[in-house]
Scaffold this active site. Structure first.
Site: not given
Length: 371
Positions: A140-142, A263
């Site tokens: 869930g991180c860019l 992501s």
């Protein structure tokens, strides 16, 4: 009015110097970001000595992790007294997180806070390849983020403490990872569990984050808390990670799904790490070298337009190599959440003395999402 504003800013920076531990070094000169980027292990760098033009010599030097841990143990009397301090904190922050939160909040300038995160990213030690495995990846991180931890056994009356390591391929995200590692390492699992992620607002760091990065930040903390619980319970390891995954799943499902899509898109971007140097073009080579090293662009193009401004007065670059005017097009994840003027200021800061040697630099700076 201007004098009063300047005095307030100076007072905030002096307060910042006094509240941070000796292991910290806030950026006082743009050249520090470049000069200090990913130093070799064991290197001792000082924000005050990195440049003779440093405006704030009160900034304290970086020191080895071992020295910092020894001082922290002496100052706090071990993790037990630190736990008592954390329990009194309204946000449940560890002593180190509280100091950094107050220090960031004392800076009146958003640009300076952003610079400090970039500086902290450059100071984060590289991690072993064994850390960069799926079980340690934060979903869930860019940007791609890995975190892992080890447990230091209890000693006497001192309870076991957790030590974190981590890395990210995104510059700003890496700064957030560095902040969390520094703030949570050396603490007990209970101390780590008590931390309220809302401290990011109290530190005013959230002003530099897009909603996507803010959600990624929450996921980082959730994973680090889960890993601390797992290692304290004697589970996890190379095949672990289920607790971390469940912690992230507890975040808003819709936001997490949106971030997973972003992501995936970001991971498809090719990060530029090298370029073909040009003989007899030192300004061209300097500009690309500095920007690629720090911003890790997905795309970068530098055009030398000096021949259209032959003999332009006042340009050292022209006198030395016939280079005076450039046009830059750069795409980097580091520009996320920044207005156009702040993106330009960031580039000027990274180029440092190089900007003094040329006459003009036309800039087009975008994020991958804007291309």
């Amino acid at each position: 009015m201007m004098l009063r504003s300047t005095a307030a800013a100076l007072s905030a920076l002096l307060l910042l110097c006094a509240t941070l531990s000796p292991s910290s070094a806030f950026v006082a000169n743009p050249a520090h970001v470049v000069a200090s980027h990913r130093p070799s292990v064991g290197t001792i760098a000082t924000a005050a000595s990195a440049s003779p033009a440093c405006a704030f010599p009160c900034l304290r030097p970086l020191r080895s992790t071992a020295a910092d841990e020894a001082d922290a143990a002496d100052a706090s009397g071990g993790a037990s007294s630190a736990s008592a301090s954390a329990s009194d904190d309204p946000l449940g922050l560890t002593p180190e997180l509280r100091k950094m939160t107050d220090a960031f909040a004392s800076i009146p300038d958003e640009k300076m806070r952003y610079k400090q995160l970039l500086f902290m990213a450059g100071q984060l030690p590289p991690v072993d390849a064994a850390v960069q495995v799926p079980a340690n990846k934060v979903p869930g991180c860019l940007s791609t983020v890995y975190v892992d931890c080890t447990l230091t056994p209890s000693e006497g009356t001192t309870p076991p403490t957790v030590q974190f390591v981590g890395d990210s391929d995104g510059l700003l995200t890496k700064g957030l990872v560095a902040l969390l590692i520094r703030g949570l390492s050396g603490c007990t699992p209970d101390q780590i569990e008590a931390v309220d992620p809302e401290f990011i607002h109290a530190a005013k760091i959230s002003q530099s984050l897009t909603p996507g990065r803010n959600n990624g930040f929450l996921n980082m903390i959730a994973v680090m808390k889960a890993k601390a619980r797992e290692i304290a319970a004697g589970v996890g390891g190379a095949d672990g990670g289920s607790g971390a995954e469940e912690a992230v799943a507890a975040q808003d499902d819709e936001s997490a799904a949106a971030q997973d899509d972003e992501s995936a898109a970001a991971s498809d971007e090719t990060i530029i790490t090298t370029f073909e140097q040009r003989d007899g073009k030192p300004m061209y080579n300097e500009i690309l070298s500095k920007l690629i090293a720090v911003l890790k662009p997905a795309a970068i193009r530098l055009v030398d337009n000096s021949d259209q401004h032959a003999g332009h007065a006042g340009s050292k670059g022209w006198e030395e190599s016939g280079e005076s005017h450039f046009a830059l097009e750069i795409v980097s994840e580091a520009f996320g959440g920044l207005a156009a003027v702040k993106r330009h200021q960031l580039i000027y800061m990274l180029l440092g003395e190089t900007m003094e040697k040329i006459h003009a630099l036309q800039i087009s700076a975008k994020t991958p999402e804007e291309v």
